[in-house]
Design a protein around this motif. Structure first.
Motif, PDB file in Angstrom:
ATOM      1  N   GLY A  50       0.803  -1.212   0.000  1.00  0.00           N
ATOM      2  CA  GLY A  50       0.000   0.000   0.000  1.00  0.00           C
ATOM      3  C   GLY A  50       0.838   1.265   0.000  1.00  0.00           C
TER       4      GLY A  50
ATOM      5  N   TRP B 166      -1.200   3.019  -4.713  1.00  0.00           N
ATOM      6  CA  TRP B 166      -2.490   3.456  -4.191  1.00  0.00           C
ATOM      7  C   TRP B 166      -3.573   2.422  -4.467  1.00  0.00           C
ATOM      8  N   LYS B 167      -3.468   1.742  -5.573  1.00  0.00           N
ATOM      9  CA  LYS B 167      -4.438   0.697  -5.894  1.00  0.00           C
ATOM     10  C   LYS B 167      -4.321  -0.445  -4.893  1.00  0.00           C
TER      11      LYS B 167
ATOM     12  N   PHE C 106      -5.949   0.665  -1.641  1.00  0.00           N
ATOM     13  CA  PHE C 106      -7.408   0.660  -1.649  1.00  0.00           C
ATOM     14  C   PHE C 106      -7.966  -0.758  -1.481  1.00  0.00           C
TER      15      PHE C 106
ATOM     16  N   TRP D 150      -5.008   0.277   5.532  1.00  0.00           N
ATOM     17  CA  TRP D 150      -4.938   1.708   5.212  1.00  0.00           C
ATOM     18  C   TRP D 150      -4.146   2.461   6.269  1.00  0.00           C
TER      19      TRP D 150
ATOM     20  N   TRP E 245     -17.386   0.442   0.299  1.00  0.00           N
ATOM     21  CA  TRP E 245     -16.210  -0.265  -0.222  1.00  0.00           C
ATOM     22  C   TRP E 245     -16.621  -1.613  -0.821  1.00  0.00           C
TER      23      TRP E 245
ATOM     24  N   ARG F  98      -8.656  -5.695 -11.126  1.00  0.00           N
ATOM     25  CA  ARG F  98      -8.402  -5.590  -9.682  1.00  0.00           C
ATOM     26  C   ARG F  98      -7.821  -6.906  -9.187  1.00  0.00           C
TER      27      ARG F  98
END
Length: 621
Positions: free
Chosen positions: A62, A66-67, A70, A90, A241, A253
């Motif tokens: 992380g 950034w992906k 998330f 996070w 989310w 993803r």
């Protein structure tokens, strides 16, 4: 025998206490409590290294992508996610982005969450009760061994507890004035707790809703309306989310770790949801082939390894809960004592009941979710009964709670130190005898009785907490207490029983530590994934050492269908994976065998070499 009690305040008199009143020593005492908690949670924190490398690797990912942040991916190239919702990732990843990727940037946020939890619990109790009740509640939470463990570790439980305590504080504020705004804020905190550890966060909802429905000073229709609004806040804060992940094209993803169908809803309701109750968890590891992680029932929490984590004051909390409900019987609907018993007692009973009945995966450290409720009940219940110590029944109840605590602590301390166990038992019995006569003792003697009672009740958990802080913990199943008790693995946590295809997996619960030559090899790979290997902890160890993405084939247990053999072959043909690291087999009672297929295909089509004792296949040759 009748209960003699001083009359409680009328509903009109039950106003929110002024936080600026009270002895001048209250604020210094609170600061001392928070400072002591910070020292306990931060002392020698770096000794644990990466702690749970599985989550540390996700924080590293992380910090690089950034992906990955998330989705909670285990690597920056986004092959697969952790098997939880990512809120705790996070927190750690943002810390790592600011302070760099290192053990301190990963672990300090958990310690600060612990200090904040103690402070919020103090604030929640203090709004309705005395400073002494609030300080005792905070101290009990700070010194609960499993709390010391988890606030010094990087599993999701630290943030989960902080958010649940924050939700309780908001519920207290909402109940005072029938505030929809505060109640919706409580719902939002529970929703974000769901994004930390899924359905476990919802175990506090019956208590939050129950106390508001019972004690908020508003009409029933208005209370129900406010609860509906709070439920909406829970759904929105937890669901945004989930909706984003489910609607995101799966081809762009990472695979949802822990699921078999690449679905976060499946993960929520299955592997991390109802499967934990029934034992029917596809792709799980450990337990028996038919599910099951030991005997169920209320005794599960009192003895064995779970007892040493949470049970020090658990019997006393139950006694004080029943006593608090008894002394508040017949009072007005908005009575604060009964409301507190419903809030914290509901939290305790529902959560303890679920933990006691779970047939699926359960670990001793899960019991940290009980710690705030136990702490609040001990603080509030003791204060309520102490104010009524002129009554024989109330002093007898306090005496019984102290004696029971001394006995429970003695039983839990015996494996560690029989001499200390006997000392704690004798001190507890002495304090219990003095408490029984508290209503007839001179005031100076009564003042002396309080610290003796505190020493008797807190010596056991304090000893285990200090031992926990002095012990390095790592791996997937940490356990509180002295290292000399010999748990599984470094900082272990009970005997692990592997089963299913291929037996136990190397690096299943603890990350590998590669040598310098292998680390250099991975650092210079120059591909999207420096390497691939079966199992997330294997991959995490290599990734943290090299600072380059390593694909965790099959996810945590090696039983997720991610990637399939065909997908892996396509990635190899496109030159996106440089090495395959062997030495890991399949594990688990069910699930996909895609990881085994990949390992077999690599072994049949590539030439093996050995680097630092690890079997390495160069996929580009």
């Amino acid at each position: 025998m009748t209960l003699v009690a001083t009359p409680g305040p009328t509903p009109a008199e039950q106003v929110v206490p002024d936080r600026n009143t009270g002895p001048r020593r209250v604020r210094p005492s609170l600061l001392a409590l928070l400072a002591g908690t910070a020292v306990l949670y931060l002392w020698r924190l770096g000794d644990s290294g990466w702690a749970n490398a599985y989550y540390s690797a996700a924080a590293q990912a992380g910090a690089q992508s950034w992906k990955a942040l998330f989705f909670g991916s285990t690597d920056a190239a986004n092959s697969i996610t952790v098997d939880k919702t990512p809120a705790s990732i996070w927190l750690m990843a943002l810390s790592a982005r600011i302070f760099g990727v290192n053990p301190w940037s990963v672990l300090v946020p958990q310690a600060l969450a612990g200090v904040a939890s103690v402070g919020l619990l103090y604030a929640a109790v203090r709004r309705w009760f005395s400073p002494g009740a609030a300080l005792l509640s905070g101290a009990v939470l700070a010194l609960t061994p499993v709390a010391v463990l988890m606030f010094r570790f990087n599993n999701p439980d630290a943030l989960l507890v902080l958010l649940m305590v924050a939700g309780a504080y908001c519920t207290v504020r909402a109940t005072e004035n029938a505030s929809a705004r505060w109640l919706m804020l409580a719902g939002a905190t529970v929703g974000f707790a769901f994004l930390t550890k899924m359905l476990q966060a919802f175990l506090v909802l019956p208590a939050f809703a129950g106390v508001y429905l019972l004690a908020a000073p508003a009409s029933l229709r208005r209370r129900v309306g406010h609860l509906a609004a709070a439920l909406t806040a829970v759904i929105v804060s937890a669901g945004w989310w989930i909706a984003a992940v489910e609607l995101w094209p799966s081809s762009s993803r990472p695979f949802i770790g822990g699921s078999q169908g690449n679905s976060v809803l499946e993960l929520t309701l299955g592997y991390n949801g109802f499967g934990r109750l029934t034992g029917n968890e596809v792709g799980s590891v450990g337990g028996s082939p038919a599910g099951g992680w030991g005997s169920t029932g209320w005794s599960r929490l009192l003895g064995g390894e779970m007892g040493s984590q949470i049970a020090w004051l658990l019997p006393a909390a139950v006694v004080l809960l029943m006593a608090g409900l008894w002394v508040s019987r017949g009072t007005a609907r908005t009575d604060r004592t009964r409301a507190a018993m419903v809030l914290w007692g509901g939290w305790l009973v529902v959560t303890a009941g679920v933990f006691s009945c779970m047939n699926g995966i359960i670990h001793p450290y899960y019991t940290v979710a009980l710690a705030p409720a136990v702490a609040a009940l001990v603080g509030v219940g003791s204060a309520v009964l102490w104010q009524r110590r002129s009554g024989l029944v109330t002093t007898a109840t306090l005496s019984g709670a102290l004696g029971l605590t001394g006995l429970q602590c003695c039983l839990l301390l015996v494996p560690y130190s029989s001499a200390l166990a006997v000392l704690v038992l004798m001190t507890g019995l002495l304090a219990a005898a003095g408490m029984f006569a508290a209503g007839n003792l001179p005031r100076p003697v009564t003042r002396l009785l309080v610290p003796v009672a505190l020493i008797a009740a807190l010596t056991g958990p304090f000893t285990y907490s200090v031992a926990t802080a002095a012990t390095a913990h790592s791996g997937a199943i940490p356990s509180a207490g002295p290292a000399s008790l010999g748990r599984f693995g470094p900082g272990g946590g009970g005997a692990f029983r592997g089963g299913g295809r291929g037996g136990g997996m190397v690096g299943l619960l603890n990350a590998t530590t590669p040598g310098a030559a292998l680390t250099e090899l991975l650092t210079r790979a120059g591909t999207t994934w420096a390497a691939a290997t079966v199992g997330s902890n294997n991959a995490a160890g290599y990734q943290l050492a090299a600072g380059a993405p390593v694909m965790a084939v099959g996810g945590f247990n090696g039983t997720d269908p991610a990637p399939t053999l065909a997908q892996f072959q396509d990635l190899v043909r496109s030159g996106r994976i440089r090495y395959f690291l062997g030495g890991a087999g399949m594990s688990g009672n069910s699930g996909s065998d895609a990881a085994q297929q990949i390992a077999n295909w690599v072994a049949q089509t590539r030439t093996a070499s050995t680097v630092d004792g690890v079997t390495v296949y160069d996929l580009t040759t």
